[in-house]
Design an enzyme around this catalytic site. Sequence first.
Site, PDB file in Angstrom:
ATOM      1  N   SER A   1       0.794  -1.237   0.000  1.00 61.95           N
ATOM      2  CA  SER A   1       0.000   0.000   0.000  1.00 61.95           C
ATOM      3  C   SER A   1       0.825   1.284   0.000  1.00 61.95           C
ATOM      4  CB  SER A   1      -0.929   0.036   1.206  1.00 61.95           C
ATOM      5  OG  SER A   1      -2.114  -0.641   0.905  1.00 61.95           O
TER       6      SER A   1
ATOM      7  N   LYS B   1       0.352   3.422  -2.905  1.00 62.07           N
ATOM      8  CA  LYS B   1      -0.830   4.284  -3.060  1.00 62.07           C
ATOM      9  C   LYS B   1      -0.478   5.764  -2.968  1.00 62.07           C
ATOM     10  CE  LYS B   1      -3.806   0.577  -1.340  1.00 62.07           C
ATOM     11  NZ  LYS B   1      -4.478  -0.051  -0.217  1.00 62.07           N
TER      12      LYS B   1
ATOM     13  N   TYR C   1      -3.487  -2.257 -10.271  1.00 63.31           N
ATOM     14  CA  TYR C   1      -3.390  -2.146  -8.804  1.00 63.31           C
ATOM     15  C   TYR C   1      -2.431  -3.207  -8.248  1.00 63.31           C
ATOM     16  CZ  TYR C   1      -4.857  -2.448  -3.914  1.00 63.31           C
ATOM     17  OH  TYR C   1      -4.868  -2.503  -2.542  1.00 63.31           O
TER      18      TYR C   1
ATOM     19  N   TYR D   1      -4.175   2.899   8.086  1.00 67.75           N
ATOM     20  CA  TYR D   1      -5.418   2.127   8.261  1.00 67.75           C
ATOM     21  C   TYR D   1      -6.232   2.691   9.423  1.00 67.75           C
ATOM     22  CZ  TYR D   1      -2.239  -0.908   5.616  1.00 67.75           C
ATOM     23  OH  TYR D   1      -1.341  -1.408   4.723  1.00 67.75           O
TER      24      TYR D   1
ATOM     25  N   VAL E   1       1.104  -3.766   3.827  1.00 62.13           N
ATOM     26  CA  VAL E   1       1.061  -5.071   4.504  1.00 62.13           C
ATOM     27  C   VAL E   1       2.322  -5.917   4.256  1.00 62.13           C
ATOM     28  CG1 VAL E   1      -1.468  -5.192   4.686  1.00 62.13           C
ATOM     29  CG2 VAL E   1      -0.325  -6.161   2.670  1.00 62.13           C
TER      30      VAL E   1
HETATM   31  N1  GLU Z   1      -2.220  -5.360  -2.117  1.00 60.64           N
HETATM   32  C1  GLU Z   1      -2.755  -5.289  -0.791  1.00 60.64           C
HETATM   33  C2  GLU Z   1      -4.247  -5.552  -0.822  1.00 60.64           C
HETATM   34  O1  GLU Z   1      -4.857  -5.120  -1.736  1.00 60.64           O
HETATM   35  C3  GLU Z   1      -2.440  -3.948  -0.229  1.00 60.64           C
HETATM   36  C4  GLU Z   1      -2.919  -3.819   1.165  1.00 60.64           C
HETATM   37  C5  GLU Z   1      -2.042  -2.955   1.985  1.00 60.64           C
HETATM   38  O2  GLU Z   1      -0.827  -2.931   1.916  1.00 60.64           O
HETATM   39  O3  GLU Z   1      -2.656  -2.238   2.804  1.00 60.64           O
HETATM   40  O4  GLU Z   1      -4.789  -6.180   0.025  1.00 60.64           O
END
Ligand code: GLU
Length: 303
Positions: free
Chosen positions: A63, A66, A188, A239, A257
Amino acid sequence: MDIQSLLDDIAGSVTPHIGQGEVAGYIPELGAVSAGQFGISVATGDGEVFSSGDSDVPFSIQSISKVFALALVLAGDGDRIWKRVFREPSGNPFNSLVQLEHEDGIPRNPFINAGALVVTDRLLSIADNPHTAVRDLLRTESGNGSIGIDAVVAESEARNNNRNASLAHFLASCGNLDNPVEDVLDAYVSQCSLAMSCADLAVASSFLARNGLAADGSAVLSPAQTKRINAVMLTCGTYDAAGEFAYRVGLPGKSGVGGGIIAVVPNNCTICVWSPGLGRSGNSVAGVAALDEFTTRTGWSIF
Ligand code: GLU
């Protein structure tokens, strides 16, 4: 400030936390990563990099990507994205479906999965090379032209992507995706599966601590856009533990994650920590402890 000694100290003092928590097993290939690793790097505004521990080991940025996707969309498209994504903390898990339905397909923020899918969709519409845009930005900003996708992680994630597929189909049903669901999911997964080291990620994030300026003085973002992206990182970047992260670390941050976290000390430096064991909300346990100690000992927080 002797940053090198500080990082070496921190790498020692977080040892009891390394291996705590759970490695992200819902993506099988991430679940196979050894939890006993820890790295930390600091990139200063004037281009120095200090590191300790496993700072040169590439890990899955997940993430953290992002932030860079959002930077590209803000740079290319201005404020338009904010009609399709809110910028409020979600208080819910990053892959929650419930809130999205209640709020008619407008994700709470660009850093939960639903919001990132909308940002990725917009990137597919506006970028010249949408499938490599995030990778290319990271290569340019880190100065490491060999950064790429970990194909094994990408495949593992693509095969276990039902939750994100649900979010994407729901977004599409609400008219909040312009591109085919499969294309959005593919882009993604590609950006989440990029592998980078702490040292490269700290350097690549530096424009966030320099009012949007790249190392060569060119603008990745305007100062106002940089302020806003840092604000969203502070409120939504870790989060449903963003309040706890602000309390302990006191910096804009974004976790993934894979166990990485980037944090920004505006007008000063960027920090990247990595340790794969995640707490309940999905943030690296040892990584948060290291950042807590870093800002507590340096006083380099925004508060
Ligand atoms: N590729 C992970 C998912 O879509 C990213 C989640 C993350 O790092 O928060 O679940």
